[in-house]
Design an enzyme around this catalytic site. Structure first.
Site: not given
Length: 205
Positions: A50, A135
């Site tokens: 990411e 998340k």
């Protein structure tokens, strides 16, 4: 190749996240640093990274990493507005990550690529998990026991805790039911990344 955002495609993405186990969050100062960090992670055997929208010229980094590693998943995190979401999509991101619910981000993506939406409250996490993967951020606030409490009432939810998690604690989070764990600077600062990852995954919780 465009991401598959059908129901089957979302399931496949969720499975890819689970197989990744560790997702490096590459919050670097420059695009060049991001490209090098991603290369280290992939060379160490990790399957997805990411990048973050806080990195200078991150779209250039994203395009370069996608070019260098076409068989790996490269996403963009810390996406907080519609413009960043569109830039991530246009630059070829495999997925986008927001640290909290941002309706304009979801609206901008229009389901074209997977969105991992973050949250801290139970309501935010469960709402995000309905779209595939949630998340938990910042994960260190509630800790492993908080994740266990959420999964006790929603055992099928796919949750990736991120934020303030040292590499040494990864196995604890996975044992608690995390689909994968986001790890930041702690991962990039190790000398032998391959050995550090192996030790983190094999250490008993």
């Amino acid at each position: 190749m465009a991401p598959d955002t059908t129901a089957e495609g979302v399931t496949a993405f969720v499975d890819q996240v689970s197989r990744a186990r560790i997702i490096p969050v590459l919050r670097t100062q420059s695009a060049d640093e991001a490209v090098k960090a991603a290369g280290r992670c992939f060379d160490a055997g990790l399957t997805m990274v990411e990048l973050t929208a806080t990195t200078t010229d991150w779209p250039l980094a994203l395009q370069q990493v996608r070019k260098d590693h076409p068989d790996r998943l490269v996403g963009v995190g810390t996406v907080l507005d519609e413009a960043a979401a569109r830039r991530a999509n246009d630059a070829g991101a495999d997925f986008v990550v927001s640290p909290c619910p941002v309706p304009s981000v979801r609206g901008a993506l229009k389901g074209q690529i997977p969105l991992i939406e973050g949250g801290l409250t139970v309501g935010e996490i469960l709402a995000a998990a309905q779209h595939g993967v949630a998340k938990l951020f910042p994960a260190h606030v509630g800790g492993v026991r908080y994740l266990r409490s959420i999964l006790a009432i929603a055992p099928n939810s796919r949750i990736v805790p991120t934020g303030g998690i040292p590499l040494a604690d990864v196995s604890q989070w996975l044992a608690a039911g995390a689909s994968a764990v986001g790890v930041g600077r702690d991962l990039l600062e190790v000398g032998d990344m391959v050995a550090a990852i192996r030790q983190a995954l094999e250490t008993p919780p």
